[in-house]
Design an enzyme around this catalytic site. Structure first.
Site, PDB file in Angstrom:
ATOM      1  N   ALA A  77      27.807  37.480  34.141  1.00  0.00           N
ATOM      2  CA  ALA A  77      29.061  36.816  34.495  1.00  0.00           C
ATOM      3  C   ALA A  77      28.979  36.112  35.850  1.00  0.00           C
ATOM      4  CB  ALA A  77      30.212  37.816  34.484  1.00  0.00           C
ATOM      5  N   ASN A 133      38.705  43.897  38.165  1.00  0.00           N
ATOM      6  CA  ASN A 133      37.685  44.941  38.096  1.00  0.00           C
ATOM      7  C   ASN A 133      38.043  46.196  38.883  1.00  0.00           C
ATOM      8  OD1 ASN A 133      37.263  42.753  40.042  1.00  0.00           O
ATOM      9  ND2 ASN A 133      35.661  44.072  40.867  1.00  0.00           N
ATOM     10  N   GLN A 187      35.863  42.011  32.557  1.00  0.00           N
ATOM     11  CA  GLN A 187      36.428  43.340  32.313  1.00  0.00           C
ATOM     12  C   GLN A 187      37.235  43.424  31.030  1.00  0.00           C
ATOM     13  OE1 GLN A 187      35.584  45.924  33.920  1.00  0.00           O
ATOM     14  NE2 GLN A 187      34.665  45.061  35.766  1.00  0.00           N
ATOM     15  N   HIS A 237      26.678  43.799  29.942  1.00  0.00           N
ATOM     16  CA  HIS A 237      26.625  45.209  30.350  1.00  0.00           C
ATOM     17  C   HIS A 237      27.994  45.814  30.665  1.00  0.00           C
ATOM     18  CE1 HIS A 237      27.194  45.181  34.813  1.00  0.00           C
ATOM     19  NE2 HIS A 237      26.960  43.903  34.619  1.00  0.00           N
ATOM     20  N   CYS A 247      33.813  53.394  53.593  1.00  0.00           N
ATOM     21  CA  CYS A 247      32.640  54.235  53.775  1.00  0.00           C
ATOM     22  C   CYS A 247      31.682  54.139  52.601  1.00  0.00           C
ATOM     23  CB  CYS A 247      33.064  55.681  53.975  1.00  0.00           C
ATOM     24  SG  CYS A 247      33.792  55.912  55.581  1.00  0.00           S
TER      25      CYS A 247
END
Lengths: 404, 141
Positions: free
Chosen positions: A73, A153, A181, A203, A328
């Site tokens: 994509a 997403n 998605q 995928h 993080c």
């Protein structure tokens, strides 16, 4: 139940065993180049490629001639955006998109800005949606392309693409949607929705990685794109490069399975997602849903757990694979720009977890995940100075923090 | 991100989680960081009449490294005088926990928290920075 549990299907999906089975002959004996016209090896590869093209096209009510194979994509988005901008330069230089797009749309747009294009990045509402009115108001006589994703997403929010598609048709502006998605998960009809270009990826729908497709409308209007990759003139000149035959066969099979399974699968996955949501919201207070409450992809649940930081929370249930909008977990040390665009504070963005379920998720796994997450949140809140302050009645937004 | 066993140990079994009464004159409290930055540490020390740290506690909102850094800091603080405690450097924490480069700021935050807690204690007890002896406000209490 096998551990660890996979709940990160928005990142990638496992290859369906039926897909693998379909691919294997093309990784073994049938190795031909689909562009070889002079022998059987080439013919059988070409035949497989054309069958897969039909399979992908039928998911979105397109014709197989309108499908261009790409590497995924990201490449599809690049061809759609850069290709249209280059081809329609004489008609205008203005593109409309939104702030919550995937980087594979935002960055090509930013790249074009450096070479004279004007790009409008529309803001979104608190659920992550743009309105048709916003798009209408942003249009100028220089607008050549509107690029708005179908399902987000990170937060799962679905955009009103049917209405936006109709507006684009009315104004004679091309409409591209990144459906990474939603392809194979949410019904898409390029005719009814007025879509001119659509990106999808193998995928994300139980096919292999390294394969994707771009739908390029051939009639009313006939859309043309300058290629990004130049070479042997494959894919009607829009994307040169020897075709990834095993990948294409895999994506075709994955598309066919999605089309067959979608009516039952989307309901099943949504029910599991709701079970997960109810489990978490039933046992924990001060947690918030990110994204639209109902208009969202069936498999996505994005939740902020107040007073708890996302990465440490994920460490607390390390046998359930999810992702977080926390800084993080990213190299940039910035929390999710998508969540920030919704007006979710940085503190809540740091506290967010994205659960994305899939075809192979089970009820037992959902129940296990609920228990693990609830335990981890409670433990970390006992350790959280913010939770303690809130319990003492301190308004955290009024505290003078020593920012660093 | 793959963490060292020591980080995971401190995350899984954090030492000295909790709070002291921040109004206790024997207690010094340091709160550093900000929620929008993704980490807030509260570190507290409790001293005896001679200015030696007899106990330490923490609460941390932050990633695994931030929790481990503050947990380790509380372990190291116990038994030290406040001036000895000021010798603890963030680099010591980085070394002990094998913090990855992107997590070094967690150790900086822990050092800041130690300093803030000690500053609070000294202010409460009117300790001159140069002086080692402590005239505890609690003595008159």
């Amino acid at each position: 139940m096998r551990l660890p549990i996979y709940m990160d299907n928005n990142a990638t999906t496992p290859v369906d065993p039926r897909v693998l089975e379909a691919m294997l002959p093309y990784l073994q004996g049938r190795f031909g180049n689909a562009a070889s016209r002079s022998h059987r090896f080439g013919w059988e590869a070409e035949e497989a490629v054309e069958q897969a093209r039909e399979q992908v096209a039928s998911v979105i009510n397109a014709s197989s001639k309108e499908i261009v194979w790409t590497s995924g994509a990201t490449e599809s988005n690049n061809i759609a955006i850069k290709g249209v901008a280059a081809m329609y330069r004489d008609q205008g230089n203005h593109i409309i998109t939104q702030v919550t797009e995937h980087k594979a749309v935002i960055d090509p747009c930013k790249h074009l800005e450096q070479s004279g294009c004007q790009v409008t990045f529309l803001p979104v509402d608190k659920y992550g949606r743009v309105s048709v009115e916003q798009v209408r108001e942003a249009m100028t006589d220089k607008t050549i392309l509107v690029s708005l994703m179908h399902g987000n997403n990170e937060i799962g929010t679905l955009q009103p693409i049917r209405e936006i598609g109709a507006l684009c048709k009315e104004r004679g502006v091309l409409f591209h949607t990144d459906a990474s998605q939603t392809f194979g998960k949410v019904p898409i009809d390029v005719e009814a929705m007025g879509i001119d270009l659509l990106s999808c990826s193998g995928h994300k729908c139980y096919g292999p990685k390294g394969i994707g497709a771009l739908y390029v409308r051939r009639k009313r209007p006939r859309v043309r794109c300058e290629p990004v990759l130049h070479g042997g003139g494959h894919e009607r000149g829009m994307r040169s490069g020897t075709l990834n035959v095993p990948g294409i066969v895999g994506m075709g099979k994955a598309a066919e399975l999605c089309r067959e399974l979608m009516p039952t699968e989307s309901k099943k996955v949504a029910a599991l997602r709701d079970r997960l949501k109810d489990g978490l919201f039933g046992q924990l207070d001060e947690i918030f849903l990110n994204g639209h409450p109902t208009d969202r992809t069936p498999n996505n649940l994005n939740v902020s757990f107040l007073y708890v930081e996302g990465e440490s929370l994920m460490m607390g249930f390390d046998d359930v694979a999810v992702s977080s909008g926390s800084a993080c977990t990213s190299a940039s040390l910035e929390p999710s720009y998508v969540l920030k665009a919704l007006g979710v504070g940085d503190d809540l963005a740091h506290s967010s977890i994205r659960f994305s379920l899939g075809r192979f998720t089970t009820e037992e796994e959902v129940d296990y995940a609920v228990e693990r997450v609830v335990t981890a949140v409670r433990r970390l809140r006992e350790m959280s100075p913010l939770y303690e302050m809130a319990q003492e009645g301190i308004d955290l937004s009024k505290v003078q923090w020593a920012a660093h | 991100m793959s963490y060292s066993d020591k980080i995971i140990d401190h995350y899984t079994h954090p030492r000295n989680v909790g709070s002291f009464d921040k109004n206790d004159p024997k207690v010094g409290t340091g709160i550093v960081g900000a929620p929008e930055c993704g980490d807030v540490m509260k570190l507290q020390i409790k001293c005896d009449a001679t200015g030696r740290i007899v106990d330490a506690k923490f609460k941390t909102f932050g990633c695994g490294s931030a929790i481990a850094s503050s947990s380790l800091a509380t372990e190291w603080l116990k038994g030290k005088t406040v001036n000895e405690a000021l010798q603890i450097k963030n680099t010591d924490i980085v070394k002990e926990l094998a913090l990855p480069p992107v997590k070094i700021h967690c150790s900086v935050l822990a050092e800041d928290a130690i300093r803030a807690a000690i500053a609070d204690y000294k202010q409460k007890n009117h300790v001159d920075d140069a002086a080692e002896s402590v005239s505890s406000a609690a003595a008159g209490a």
